[in-house]
Design an enzyme around this catalytic site. Structure first.
Site, PDB file in Angstrom:
ATOM      1  N   HIS A 255       6.937 -27.989 -37.837  1.00  0.00           N
ATOM      2  CA  HIS A 255       6.422 -26.743 -37.255  1.00  0.00           C
ATOM      3  C   HIS A 255       6.851 -26.610 -35.787  1.00  0.00           C
ATOM      4  O   HIS A 255       7.129 -25.517 -35.308  1.00  0.00           O
ATOM      5  CB  HIS A 255       4.897 -26.689 -37.370  1.00  0.00           C
ATOM      6  CG  HIS A 255       4.416 -26.562 -38.793  1.00  0.00           C
ATOM      7  ND1 HIS A 255       4.960 -25.672 -39.681  1.00  0.00           N
ATOM      8  CD2 HIS A 255       3.444 -27.221 -39.482  1.00  0.00           C
ATOM      9  CE1 HIS A 255       4.346 -25.782 -40.859  1.00  0.00           C
ATOM     10  NE2 HIS A 255       3.430 -26.718 -40.763  1.00  0.00           N
TER      11      HIS A 255
ATOM     12  N   ASP B 211      10.300 -20.401 -43.905  1.00  0.00           N
ATOM     13  CA  ASP B 211       9.810 -21.443 -44.807  1.00  0.00           C
ATOM     14  C   ASP B 211      10.644 -22.725 -44.702  1.00  0.00           C
ATOM     15  O   ASP B 211      11.826 -22.675 -44.358  1.00  0.00           O
ATOM     16  CB  ASP B 211       9.879 -20.892 -46.248  1.00  0.00           C
ATOM     17  CG  ASP B 211       8.956 -21.643 -47.188  1.00  0.00           C
ATOM     18  OD1 ASP B 211       8.203 -22.520 -46.725  1.00  0.00           O
ATOM     19  OD2 ASP B 211       8.991 -21.343 -48.393  1.00  0.00           O
TER      20      ASP B 211
ATOM     21  N   TRP C  28      -5.008 -20.506 -44.869  1.00  0.00           N
ATOM     22  CA  TRP C  28      -6.297 -21.133 -44.526  1.00  0.00           C
ATOM     23  C   TRP C  28      -6.621 -22.258 -45.503  1.00  0.00           C
ATOM     24  O   TRP C  28      -7.418 -23.144 -45.202  1.00  0.00           O
ATOM     25  CB  TRP C  28      -7.433 -20.107 -44.552  1.00  0.00           C
ATOM     26  CG  TRP C  28      -7.356 -19.093 -43.457  1.00  0.00           C
ATOM     27  CD1 TRP C  28      -6.992 -17.788 -43.595  1.00  0.00           C
ATOM     28  CD2 TRP C  28      -7.640 -19.277 -42.060  1.00  0.00           C
ATOM     29  NE1 TRP C  28      -7.023 -17.147 -42.378  1.00  0.00           N
ATOM     30  CE2 TRP C  28      -7.425 -18.040 -41.420  1.00  0.00           C
ATOM     31  CE3 TRP C  28      -8.057 -20.372 -41.288  1.00  0.00           C
ATOM     32  CZ2 TRP C  28      -7.600 -17.854 -40.050  1.00  0.00           C
ATOM     33  CZ3 TRP C  28      -8.239 -20.182 -39.922  1.00  0.00           C
ATOM     34  CH2 TRP C  28      -8.018 -18.946 -39.324  1.00  0.00           C
TER      35      TRP C  28
ATOM     36  N   LEU D 195      13.268  -5.929 -27.488  1.00  0.00           N
ATOM     37  CA  LEU D 195      13.036  -6.428 -28.848  1.00  0.00           C
ATOM     38  C   LEU D 195      11.532  -6.384 -29.119  1.00  0.00           C
ATOM     39  O   LEU D 195      10.741  -6.876 -28.308  1.00  0.00           O
ATOM     40  CB  LEU D 195      13.533  -7.889 -28.974  1.00  0.00           C
ATOM     41  CG  LEU D 195      13.341  -8.551 -30.338  1.00  0.00           C
ATOM     42  CD1 LEU D 195      14.270  -7.922 -31.384  1.00  0.00           C
ATOM     43  CD2 LEU D 195      13.627 -10.056 -30.262  1.00  0.00           C
TER      44      LEU D 195
END
Ligand code: FPP
Length: 250
Positions: free
Chosen positions: A46, A29, A78, A140
């Site tokens: 982003h 976040d 959305w 991983l």
């Protein structure tokens, strides 16, 4: 990072009791606020947040984390402005297009958790191909939670159980776990949330029942190796009691 510093951080991370979480989940976040504070568009936040994943993947392997689950797009996302939704969808496609070969070479097994329905067919195909290509990698496991919601996951599990005609008295916690997206994986040991928010936000609400939560005010694009080591060190200091008393676990 200089090797000596890295070594020192590694020592801190495994002290005092040497426990390293097998499965770490992250609510990434603060991309928007990171960008806003710099006078940049949210898209840049982003972008930086996506770049950040590189160092976090590498560091996770160094620490000995086996599974990393990242919350990239929730079923609630959305409702963001259409331009931002498109951008987040494009990011996943770009990550697959540009990074898949490197991730594969580095032994990363990519998985998707969430609903594939609702995502465009081209992206769905790329997600499936990425999972297929990397399925035998074991350095991983990276679960990308995309179009993911914890309640939605539980509804989906119950629907499948009912459709398969499983009798009510055979439904128990183990059975439900088996119908979750993470059925073959251990539950998360540590759930990290960046940017100072103290919410679960519908993330792994079934699997996170006994996870240790860790929150930091650092925005996701700034959450670097040192931050991950700090979170793991904090995890190492926690006592996981699973409902028992201190005396029982000592
Ligand atoms: C929360 O920040 C972040 C998201 C909703 C998206 C997270 C996605 C990435 C970091 C990209 C990685 C993606 C893939 C597919 C690997 P926010 O926008 O809510 O920030 P804010 O709360 O400061 O506005």
């Amino acid at each position: 990072m200089v090797a000596a510093v890295q070594e020192e951080l590694r020592k801190i991370a495994v002290q005092p009791n040497g426990r390293v979480p097998r499965h770490v989940a992250i609510i990434m976040d603060g991309n928007g606020r990171w960008a806003k504070e710099r006078g940049l568009p949210r898209s840049e936040g982003h972008r930086q947040g996506t770049e950040n994943l590189r160092r976090i993947f590498e560091c996770a392997v160094e620490i000995g984390i086996e599974i990393l689950t990242i919350y990239a797009f929730s079923t609630e996302n959305w409702s963001r402005p259409p331009g931002e939704v498109q951008m987040l969808l494009r990011i996943l496609e770009t990550v697959i297009d540009r990074e898949l070969t490197t991730l594969h070479k580095n032994g990363v097994q990519l998985r998707h958790i969430g609903r594939l329905e609702g995502i465009g067919s081209r992206l769905q195909r790329k997600i499936r191909q990425a999972m297929e290509m990397t399925r035998d990698n074991h350095r991983l496991i990276v679960n990308i939670a995309f179009n993911y919601g914890g309640r939605d996951e539980i509804v989906n599990a119950v629907q499948r159980i009912v459709r398969e005609g499983i009798p009510a008295d055979e439904v128990n916690e183990a059975l439900l776990s088996h119908y979750m997206y993470t059925s073959d994986l251990p539950d998360p040991d540590l759930i990290i949330r960046t940017s100072g928010e103290l919410r679960v936000s519908n993330f792994l609400i079934w699997q996170g029942a006994y996870a240790e939560y860790y929150a930091t005010s650092t925005y996701w694009p700034d959450f670097d190796e040192t931050e991950l080591h700090k979170a793991v060190a904090e995890y190492g200091r926690r006592k996981r009691r699973y409902g028992k008393t201190d005396e029982q676990i000592e």
